[in-house]
Design a protein around this motif. Structure first.
Motif, PDB file in Angstrom:
ATOM      1  N   ALA A  29       0.829  -1.205   0.000  1.00  0.00           N
ATOM      2  CA  ALA A  29       0.000   0.000   0.000  1.00  0.00           C
ATOM      3  C   ALA A  29       0.865   1.257   0.000  1.00  0.00           C
ATOM      4  CB  ALA A  29      -0.929  -0.008   1.210  1.00  0.00           C
ATOM      5  N   SER A  34      -0.384   5.694  -1.164  1.00  0.00           N
ATOM      6  CA  SER A  34      -1.355   6.057  -0.125  1.00  0.00           C
ATOM      7  C   SER A  34      -1.860   4.798   0.550  1.00  0.00           C
ATOM      8  CB  SER A  34      -2.537   6.842  -0.719  1.00  0.00           C
ATOM      9  OG  SER A  34      -3.220   6.066  -1.693  1.00  0.00           O
ATOM     10  N   ALA A  35      -2.279   4.951   1.800  1.00  0.00           N
ATOM     11  CA  ALA A  35      -2.774   3.800   2.549  1.00  0.00           C
ATOM     12  C   ALA A  35      -3.646   4.281   3.699  1.00  0.00           C
ATOM     13  CB  ALA A  35      -1.604   2.970   3.100  1.00  0.00           C
ATOM     14  N   VAL A  36      -4.648   3.488   4.014  1.00  0.00           N
ATOM     15  CA  VAL A  36      -5.451   3.694   5.220  1.00  0.00           C
ATOM     16  C   VAL A  36      -5.233   2.468   6.092  1.00  0.00           C
ATOM     17  CG1 VAL A  36      -7.756   3.976   6.183  1.00  0.00           C
ATOM     18  CG2 VAL A  36      -7.150   5.108   4.026  1.00  0.00           C
ATOM     19  N   ALA A 170     -13.183   4.009   6.970  1.00  0.00           N
ATOM     20  CA  ALA A 170     -11.999   3.838   6.131  1.00  0.00           C
ATOM     21  C   ALA A 170     -12.271   4.168   4.671  1.00  0.00           C
ATOM     22  CB  ALA A 170     -11.486   2.401   6.252  1.00  0.00           C
ATOM     23  N   ALA A 174     -10.150   6.780   2.488  1.00  0.00           N
ATOM     24  CA  ALA A 174      -9.426   6.224   1.336  1.00  0.00           C
ATOM     25  C   ALA A 174      -9.741   7.007   0.068  1.00  0.00           C
ATOM     26  CB  ALA A 174      -9.795   4.749   1.157  1.00  0.00           C
ATOM     27  N   GLY A 178      -6.665   9.165  -1.678  1.00  0.00           N
ATOM     28  CA  GLY A 178      -6.169   8.263  -2.703  1.00  0.00           C
ATOM     29  C   GLY A 178      -5.927   8.887  -4.058  1.00  0.00           C
ATOM     30  N   PRO A 182      -9.289   5.161  -4.861  1.00  0.00           N
ATOM     31  CA  PRO A 182      -9.192   5.093  -3.397  1.00  0.00           C
ATOM     32  C   PRO A 182      -7.903   4.430  -2.934  1.00  0.00           C
ATOM     33  CG  PRO A 182     -11.369   4.419  -4.142  1.00  0.00           C
ATOM     34  CD  PRO A 182     -10.519   4.530  -5.365  1.00  0.00           C
ATOM     35  N   ALA A 183      -7.397   4.905  -1.799  1.00  0.00           N
ATOM     36  CA  ALA A 183      -6.207   4.300  -1.204  1.00  0.00           C
ATOM     37  C   ALA A 183      -6.519   2.892  -0.719  1.00  0.00           C
ATOM     38  CB  ALA A 183      -5.719   5.160  -0.038  1.00  0.00           C
ATOM     39  N   PRO A 184      -5.550   1.982  -0.776  1.00  0.00           N
ATOM     40  CA  PRO A 184      -5.766   0.641  -0.212  1.00  0.00           C
ATOM     41  C   PRO A 184      -6.024   0.724   1.287  1.00  0.00           C
ATOM     42  CG  PRO A 184      -3.751   0.740  -1.541  1.00  0.00           C
ATOM     43  CD  PRO A 184      -4.210   2.137  -1.357  1.00  0.00           C
ATOM     44  N   ILE A 185      -6.898  -0.140   1.782  1.00  0.00           N
ATOM     45  CA  ILE A 185      -7.211  -0.208   3.209  1.00  0.00           C
ATOM     46  C   ILE A 185      -6.570  -1.463   3.784  1.00  0.00           C
ATOM     47  CG2 ILE A 185      -9.042  -0.380   4.928  1.00  0.00           C
ATOM     48  CD1 ILE A 185     -10.871   1.030   2.876  1.00  0.00           C
TER      49      ILE A 185
END
Length: 841
Positions: A29, A34-36, A170, A174, A178, A182-185
């Motif tokens: 991620a 980016s990452a959550v 989340a 995200a 992102g 969207p950012a990976p969770i």
């Protein structure tokens, strides 16, 4: 030759941390930009993810923690695991305190500090990744930071942004950070230790209008002391809502458990005392109590805790939109908050949590805390956004957009302070204030103090004193300053903060000799300049009222500058509904001089006995300074009419029979034919007063003639020429008389037009007349010769052939002088008596 810094030993740092089990997913991620990270308390995310981000990105990582004590604790913990001195490879920076090397790989900071770095360096040059921790707290600075980082990522696709939390929406975060997708969770595993939760409610209420009750303080301390005595050698963490409550519970605990060590933990403590509470006890030391605000709820770990005692109360920010006030109030915590607190007991092993309230109370708690942005004073946020180049946050992606009302109020306050212009963009003073590490109001006071002869040190002392919790000072800033200058409680921290703030104030050309506290408060909050309007009641420039607390040192002052006023009930508020929490006395000269930008002459227009009364009022905001009578103008008449209709409705206008009849005719045409005939309902006329009545107002209230002329102006052209044809004022009946038609009320959509006429005048009339081109039948009210109702019909033919016979039998004996022929079809329609008819033959 520059030597590459050695990498973090992630295996050593992650040993025993559950979050390290998600290393592969986290690396993937973070490598994507980016990452959550969703991980429960105790999983080690704050310790493990930052050095992992440094390893993945190969550069410097900034990590935010919502509180200064958490910043230092997190940096100290990671530095210990890294085996290097604090500040070399892992450092921190908070307001007034920085321990970090220029080439440190990880630096922990507060969100507020990072926001100011962004304003100075929007590209974050030299930073490879930003990790925003504890996002679930939804602090105002945290929400602003995420929105600004989303902007930065559009310019720097090489900047990695990670958001971390124990509990969070989340998906929404995200999508925000992102970029295009969207950012990976990443869900990290939990440290599952047994946790026993029980309830121990007290006998009385936990809080009242003044905050936590004394009885509940004692109950909380007694529950904690008893449980600690029976739960072995673990430490106990006790949650209380406010700083004063923490100190009160700690004092009570020292009485209930005199042999125990009792420490306090809150944001106003000296750094050494905060660090002592968060560092854990040394081997061989006795178990201890740590009494904390919500500071210890999620953003830091207090080592050694196996017992949690929860008050179930929180200090939350609430904004009174009616009075334009914001302040902290004590109320029940959320269920999510209570669960976070309980979880503190089982972060490092099996634990026990005791809730000092009932299970029913817990069930009544709201599910989660509201985001701070929904209730906060947004003055600081609006200044930050203006400095960012997005006044009001236009075009930015927020988790929760700033409420429009609070945003508008904050922008108005910034304009009153001279920090933004009419277009919402920064002035020169605003640009300087945005760079200062202080609230915009405090920054403005520091920047302007020299103009009023206030020396930097005194300005710094006054502004520093405004930041404390002084609810027992009777609202008197002078008393607080005297206690602090005399070495009273908190004097050392206050002096340190005063020194820091004084650096941003300029030296005056001539030093002020009289008191400066009121002037500095007024510079910070000109809308808080207030004048006495009762024994203890004051009217503030912003239009609200507040009362001094009993026995306040400000009592009797004609003018004061109010820094903080909050809604209140009971005797303290004295019918104003609010109480002054902090303020300072002002001379009238200073009040008028500092408040000069708010002084204006306005026209006060009212209606008295049907006439417009106008006064030219000179006022400082809402505070009237003087007034003189003035002649009404057309604009005054317009304003008075609009106010009159807004308060009392269309019926308050000068309607006469002619105006009412014209409106009723127009309403029938609208109902039967629709457009272009105008809508003349109450709502339509009230909404368009300027269009039909006030297009060219006279310097008086509209007359009935004005109302008639205005209604006629609404008639559509050329259809207006058919008004009398389609909806005539009168109907000619067989007797030759023209009878007035009573048109229905415009608000009654079903009532018919009515003609009230003596029965004898309609002899021989078979077809009921119809209006509006034959669309609407007339309803006849048939009257006796004496004018009394006999029958109601819209079908004359049926009446003559049926009910007439009964009416004739009943009426001809009562009215023998009038004709009652057996055959109404052939009789002469007349208003005359039988004798008059015979005389006319």
């Amino acid at each position: 030759m520059t030597r590459e810094p050695r990498p973090f030993d992630l295996q050593r740092i992650g040993r025993g941390l559950p979050v390290a089990e998600a290393d592969g997913a986290l690396r993937a991620a973070l490598a994507g930009g980016s990452a959550v990270v969703v991980a429960p308390p105790g999983s080690g995310k704050t310790t493990y993810v930052p050095p992992l981000a440094a390893a993945v990105t190969g550069g410097r990582v900034l990590v935010t923690q919502p509180r200064r004590v958490a910043v230092r604790a997190a940096a100290r913990r990671l530095a210990e695991l890294d085996g290097a001195a604090l500040g070399e490879r892992v450092g921190y920076a908070v307001r007034g305190d920085r321990v970090t090397a220029a080439d440190a790989l990880v630096e922990f900071v507060t969100p507020g500090l990072l926001l100011r770095r962004l304003l100075a360096d929007p590209g974050l040059d030299g930073v490879a990744a930003v990790v925003v921790d504890e996002v679930h707290e939804r602090s105002l600075d945290g929400d602003l930071l995420l929105a600004m980082l989303a902007d930065v990522r559009q310019l720097r696709d090489d900047l990695t942004v990670a958001a971390m939390s124990a509990t969070i929406d989340a998906g929404q975060v995200a999508a925000q950070i992102g970029g295009d997708s969207p950012a990976p969770i990443v869900d990290a595993p939990a440290a599952l230790y047994p946790l026993d939760i029980s309830y121990a409610p007290g006998a009385g209420p936990r809080s009242d209008d003044r905050g936590v009750t004394g009885a509940f303080v004692d109950h909380l301390a007694a529950v904690a002391a008893d449980a600690h005595a029976h739960d072995g050698d673990g430490d106990a963490l006790v949650f209380a809502p406010a700083v004063r409550d923490v100190e009160a519970v700690a004092a009570a605990l020292r009485r209930h458990a005199p042999r125990a060590e009792v420490l306090t933990l809150h944001g106003r403590l000296p750094r050494a005392e905060q660090d002592r509470a968060t560092a854990g006890r040394a081997p061989g030391d006795p178990p201890r109590f740590v009494v904390s605000t919500s500071l210890a709820e999620s953003s830091l770990t207090v080592p050694g805790v196996r017992l949690v005692i929860d008050s179930g109360l929180a200090r939350v920010l609430r904004r009174d939109t009616v009075r334009d006030m914001a302040g902290l109030v004590t109320r029940s915590a959320s269920r999510a908050s209570a669960d976070q607190r309980a979880g503190r007991a089982a972060r490092q092993g099996p634990g026990r949590a005791i809730r000092a309230y009932s299970e029913a109370d817990f069930g009544a708690f709201r599910r989660a805390d509201d985001p701070e942005i929904a209730h906060a004073d947004l003055v600081s946020a609006m200044l930050m956004l203006a400095a960012w180049g997005a006044p009001g946050g236009a075009g930015m992606r927020f988790l929760t957009p700033p409420p429009e009302g609070a945003s508008r109020s904050a922008r108005r306050a910034l304009a009153d302070l001279g920090l933004v212009g009419p277009d919402g963009r920064l002035t020169a003073d605003g640009a300087r204030a945005a760079r200062l590490p202080a609230d915009p109001r405090a920054a403005r006071a520091l920047l302007a103090a020299a103009e009023w002869g206030v020396v930097p040190r005194e300005a710094g002392e006054i502004v520093a004193a405004l930041e404390g919790d002084h609810r027992d000072a009777g609202g008197d800033l002078a008393r607080i300053l005297a206690e602090l200058r005399g070495g009273g409680r908190g004097a050392r921290e206050w002096a340190r903060e005063a020194d820091r703030l004084a650096r941003y104030a300029a030296a005056p050309a001539a030093e002020r000799t009289e008191r400066a506290d009121g002037v500095v408060v007024a510079l910070a909050r000109p809308e808080g300049i207030a004048r006495r309007v009762g024994e203890r009641a004051y009217l503030l420039a912003r239009g609200t009222r507040a009362s001094l607390p009993p026995r306040s040192g400000l009592a009797g002052a004609e003018w004061i500058a109010v820094h903080d006023a909050q809604r209140a009930a009971g005797g303290a508020a004295r019918e104003t509904g609010a109480v002054v929490r902090l303020g300072a006395a002002l001379t009238e000269e200073d009040a008028l001089a500092v408040g000069a930008p708010l002084v204006e002459t306005r026209r006060d227009v009212s209606v008295v006995d049907g006439r417009i009364r106008v006064r030219a009022v000179r006022a400082l905001g809402a505070i009237e300074l003087g007034a003189t009578p003035a002649a009404a103008t057309p604009e005054d008449a317009r304003a008075a009419t609009l106010d009159l209709v807004a308060s009392a409705g269309i019926a308050a206008l000068a309607w006469d029979d002619g105006a009412r009849a014209l409106r009723a005719r127009m309403a029938l045409l609208r109902r039967a034919l629709g457009a272009p005939w105008p809508d003349v309902s109450d709502a339509a006329l009230a909404a368009d007063l300027g269009g039909w009545l006030l297009a060219a107002p006279a310097p008086r209230l509209p007359t009935a003639g004005d109302v008639r002329d205005g209604l006629r102006a609404l008639l559509p052209w050329p259809d207006a020429a058919r008004l009398d044809e389609l909806a005539p004022e009168r109907l000619e009946v067989p007797s030759g008389r023209a009878v007035r038609i009573a048109y229905p009320n415009p608000e009654d959509p079903t009532a018919p037009p009515v003609v009230a006429v003596k029965l004898q005048e309609l002899f021989g009339l078979a077809d009921t007349p119809r209006l509006v081109g034959g669309r609407v039948p007339v309803l006849f009210h048939l009257l006796s010769p004496g004018g009394h109702p006999l029958a109601v019909t819209a079908d004359l033919a049926s009446f003559w052939n049926g009910p007439y016979g009964d009416v004739r039998r009943q009426m001809r004996g009562r009215y023998p002088k009038h004709p009652w022929p057996e055959d109404p079809w052939t009789a002469e329609a007349t208003r005359r008596t039988n004798r008059a008819l015979r005389a006319g033959e």
